[in-house]
Design a protein around this motif. Sequence first.
Motif, PDB file in Angstrom:
ATOM      1  N   ILE A 140      -5.557  13.837  -6.571  1.00 57.00           N
ATOM      2  CA  ILE A 140      -6.618  13.225  -5.760  1.00 57.00           C
ATOM      3  C   ILE A 140      -6.133  13.127  -4.324  1.00 57.00           C
ATOM      4  N   VAL A 141      -6.973  13.547  -3.392  1.00 56.02           N
ATOM      5  CA  VAL A 141      -6.645  13.474  -1.969  1.00 56.02           C
ATOM      6  C   VAL A 141      -7.547  12.446  -1.302  1.00 56.02           C
ATOM      7  N   SER A 142      -6.929  11.561  -0.550  1.00 51.60           N
ATOM      8  CA  SER A 142      -7.637  10.525   0.198  1.00 51.60           C
ATOM      9  C   SER A 142      -7.072  10.490   1.608  1.00 51.60           C
ATOM     10  N   CYS A 143      -7.491   9.532   2.399  1.00 54.92           N
ATOM     11  CA  CYS A 143      -7.034   9.420   3.786  1.00 54.92           C
ATOM     12  C   CYS A 143      -6.218   8.148   3.988  1.00 54.92           C
ATOM     13  N   TYR A 144      -5.235   8.247   4.844  1.00 60.39           N
ATOM     14  CA  TYR A 144      -4.524   7.049   5.262  1.00 60.39           C
ATOM     15  C   TYR A 144      -5.509   6.077   5.918  1.00 60.39           C
ATOM     16  N   GLN A 145      -5.245   4.794   5.770  1.00 59.08           N
ATOM     17  CA  GLN A 145      -6.052   3.721   6.362  1.00 59.08           C
ATOM     18  C   GLN A 145      -7.460   3.651   5.793  1.00 59.08           C
ATOM     19  N   SER A 146      -7.670   4.286   4.640  1.00 58.11           N
ATOM     20  CA  SER A 146      -8.962   4.146   3.991  1.00 58.11           C
ATOM     21  C   SER A 146      -8.960   2.905   3.106  1.00 58.11           C
ATOM     22  N   PHE A 147     -10.126   2.573   2.596  1.00 53.76           N
ATOM     23  CA  PHE A 147     -10.232   1.427   1.689  1.00 53.76           C
ATOM     24  C   PHE A 147     -11.281   1.764   0.638  1.00 53.76           C
ATOM     25  N   HIS A 148     -10.850   1.728  -0.633  1.00 47.23           N
ATOM     26  CA  HIS A 148     -11.749   2.112  -1.709  1.00 47.23           C
ATOM     27  C   HIS A 148     -11.831   1.073  -2.823  1.00 47.23           C
ATOM     28  N   GLY A 149     -11.225  -0.098  -2.625  1.00 50.19           N
ATOM     29  CA  GLY A 149     -11.310  -1.138  -3.639  1.00 50.19           C
ATOM     30  C   GLY A 149      -9.952  -1.738  -3.946  1.00 50.19           C
ATOM     31  N   ARG A 150      -9.949  -2.723  -4.868  1.00 51.27           N
ATOM     32  CA  ARG A 150      -8.725  -3.475  -5.160  1.00 51.27           C
ATOM     33  C   ARG A 150      -8.227  -3.320  -6.593  1.00 51.27           C
ATOM     34  N   THR A 151      -8.835  -2.429  -7.388  1.00 51.96           N
ATOM     35  CA  THR A 151      -8.209  -2.138  -8.671  1.00 51.96           C
ATOM     36  C   THR A 151      -6.931  -1.357  -8.386  1.00 51.96           C
ATOM     37  N   LEU A 152      -6.042  -1.266  -9.359  1.00 54.90           N
ATOM     38  CA  LEU A 152      -4.779  -0.568  -9.117  1.00 54.90           C
ATOM     39  C   LEU A 152      -5.017   0.894  -8.749  1.00 54.90           C
ATOM     40  N   LEU A 170       2.707   2.854  -9.191  1.00 56.61           N
ATOM     41  CA  LEU A 170       1.315   3.170  -8.893  1.00 56.61           C
ATOM     42  C   LEU A 170       0.869   4.415  -9.660  1.00 56.61           C
ATOM     43  N   PRO A 171      -0.417   4.572  -9.866  1.00 57.52           N
ATOM     44  CA  PRO A 171      -0.913   5.779 -10.521  1.00 57.52           C
ATOM     45  C   PRO A 171      -0.441   7.030  -9.770  1.00 57.52           C
ATOM     46  N   PRO A 172      -0.024   8.062 -10.480  1.00 56.89           N
ATOM     47  CA  PRO A 172       0.518   9.265  -9.830  1.00 56.89           C
ATOM     48  C   PRO A 172      -0.561  10.246  -9.398  1.00 56.89           C
ATOM     49  N   ALA A 173      -0.114  11.337  -8.784  1.00 58.42           N
ATOM     50  CA  ALA A 173      -0.965  12.456  -8.375  1.00 58.42           C
ATOM     51  C   ALA A 173      -2.035  12.044  -7.375  1.00 58.42           C
ATOM     52  N   ILE A 174      -1.631  11.219  -6.408  1.00 63.11           N
ATOM     53  CA  ILE A 174      -2.512  10.806  -5.318  1.00 63.11           C
ATOM     54  C   ILE A 174      -1.809  11.134  -4.005  1.00 63.11           C
ATOM     55  N   GLU A 175      -2.494  11.849  -3.121  1.00 59.61           N
ATOM     56  CA  GLU A 175      -1.909  12.241  -1.839  1.00 59.61           C
ATOM     57  C   GLU A 175      -2.837  11.828  -0.713  1.00 59.61           C
ATOM     58  N   HIS A 176      -2.240  11.532   0.445  1.00 59.66           N
ATOM     59  CA  HIS A 176      -3.038  11.074   1.586  1.00 59.66           C
ATOM     60  C   HIS A 176      -2.884  12.002   2.776  1.00 59.66           C
ATOM     61  N   VAL A 177      -3.988  12.171   3.491  1.00 56.48           N
ATOM     62  CA  VAL A 177      -3.995  12.970   4.706  1.00 56.48           C
ATOM     63  C   VAL A 177      -4.438  12.091   5.863  1.00 56.48           C
ATOM     64  N   THR A 178      -4.248  12.586   7.072  1.00 53.84           N
ATOM     65  CA  THR A 178      -4.651  11.844   8.260  1.00 53.84           C
ATOM     66  C   THR A 178      -6.150  12.012   8.481  1.00 53.84           C
ATOM     67  N   TYR A 179      -6.840  10.901   8.643  1.00 57.40           N
ATOM     68  CA  TYR A 179      -8.289  10.918   8.854  1.00 57.40           C
ATOM     69  C   TYR A 179      -8.625  11.706  10.108  1.00 57.40           C
ATOM     70  N   ASN A 180      -9.630  12.546  10.006  1.00 55.77           N
ATOM     71  CA  ASN A 180     -10.123  13.381  11.106  1.00 55.77           C
ATOM     72  C   ASN A 180      -9.134  14.458  11.545  1.00 55.77           C
ATOM     73  N   ASP A 181      -8.116  14.745  10.730  1.00 55.21           N
ATOM     74  CA  ASP A 181      -7.137  15.795  11.028  1.00 55.21           C
ATOM     75  C   ASP A 181      -7.375  16.974  10.078  1.00 55.21           C
ATOM     76  N   ILE A 182      -8.012  17.995  10.576  1.00 56.72           N
ATOM     77  CA  ILE A 182      -8.386  19.136   9.744  1.00 56.72           C
ATOM     78  C   ILE A 182      -7.160  19.846   9.179  1.00 56.72           C
ATOM     79  N   GLU A 183      -6.136  20.033   9.986  1.00 56.42           N
ATOM     80  CA  GLU A 183      -4.944  20.741   9.507  1.00 56.42           C
ATOM     81  C   GLU A 183      -4.253  19.963   8.401  1.00 56.42           C
ATOM     82  N   SER A 184      -4.232  18.656   8.507  1.00 59.46           N
ATOM     83  CA  SER A 184      -3.643  17.811   7.465  1.00 59.46           C
ATOM     84  C   SER A 184      -4.398  17.994   6.155  1.00 59.46           C
ATOM     85  N   ALA A 185      -5.719  18.081   6.244  1.00 61.70           N
ATOM     86  CA  ALA A 185      -6.539  18.285   5.046  1.00 61.70           C
ATOM     87  C   ALA A 185      -6.299  19.660   4.440  1.00 61.70           C
ATOM     88  N   ARG A 186      -6.241  20.673   5.283  1.00 66.29           N
ATOM     89  CA  ARG A 186      -6.010  22.038   4.787  1.00 66.29           C
ATOM     90  C   ARG A 186      -4.676  22.156   4.053  1.00 66.29           C
TER      91      ARG A 186
END
Length: 414
Positions: A140-152, A170-186
């Motif tokens: 799962i890919v998400s963004c740094y400084q995001s907020f999606h809830g308080r469950t683990l 913490l649950p594994p297989a989760i990676e974060h990219v920089t928000y609004n950074d296209i190269e980070s997402a790619r």
Amino acid sequence: MNAKLDTTVTTRPVTRQTFDEVLVPTYAPAAMVPVRGSGLDLWDQNGKHYLDFTSGIAVASLGHCNPAVVEALTRQANTLWHLGNGYTNEPVLRLATALTEATFADRAFFCNSGAEANEAALKLARKYAHTKFGAHKSRIVSCYQSFHGRTLFTVSVGGQSKYTEGFEPLPPAIEHVTYNDIESARAAIGDDVCAVIVEPLQGEGGVVPGDKAFLQELRDLCTKTGALLIFDEVQSGMGRTGDLFHYMTYGITPDILTAAKALGNGYPIGAMLTTDELAKTLGVGTHGTTYGGNPLAATVALTVLDTINQPAFLARVKEASAKLRSTMEKLVADYSQVFTLVRGAGLLLGLVVTDAWKGRSKDIQRAAEANGLMVLIAGMDVVRLAPALIVTDAQIAEVDRILRLSLDGMIKAA
């Protein structure tokens, strides 16, 4: 008989100190205790009046004690409250029909909060990928400084370490990219990714709007790799930005959308919206909730949706948004020693403090509250405004007056 039982418990006097005595200290609430509300007006235990520009963190978008919502809830409360999930009910069927007709989605799943809606979305994405591609496609890919809830699960996906410290592993297989950074997402989104989850407008992370090019790249990468794109519209949805949902503003359609907060105007309800193809993944018994989609919540949410999803209502939101932004831009220009810029979208705006005022958004919030204005913060460097969508021009002028009064007092005391 319990010796602690007091038959006058419903009328026993309580104060802010009572919080410190009986509640788990997960919050640090204000010193005043609101007891009554109407529209954007609140009154505390001492009868002091406040202009509420928080709407309960973008929740009470139709204002406190909205008459139409009160009437709908009262009517349903006298009809049918709850059924187990072995039965459906008319209000939830009407709500699901209305939401799917108003959006890209074909199917809805109802729960009690934004965290639960995101949990359902992430579980759906994992299950779909495992079923179609195999267990290797689980990242799962998400963004740094995001907020999606308080469950683990959702707090791990959120990308803010302050919310995960001490809760490891913490649950594994989760990676974060920089928000609004296209190269980070790619660089992060490959064939092993099952889902990309993003807020089209980051709320808790500082009221940061998503760049259209960034969000479009996420859409394209997901399409290319077979990952599902999840838009978390818990805070940005339900008319907050002038469209029913913010994805409509961008013209970028996700595979899954989550909503909550304003959907119930304060009555707990969350929703996950998706397509027919994806919904098939969650067959009988794969996911569930006891209270989700109960008649009370569904009735309230349908009333809220019917009120907000009207051309004239949304047009007024856009008009009020333009008025609030221009008013705040003038304030920022006049107090350039305190603020650097206004950012956000619609009626969700952030006033970003200067380097000299870093860490002081909470101080500004307290000063405003002392002068009868309730505002939010988004981190320690952003003052956040999220008034009810029914805000008037006069109330926008009043928030400007009180903020200026409060800032003048702080500057003079410095």
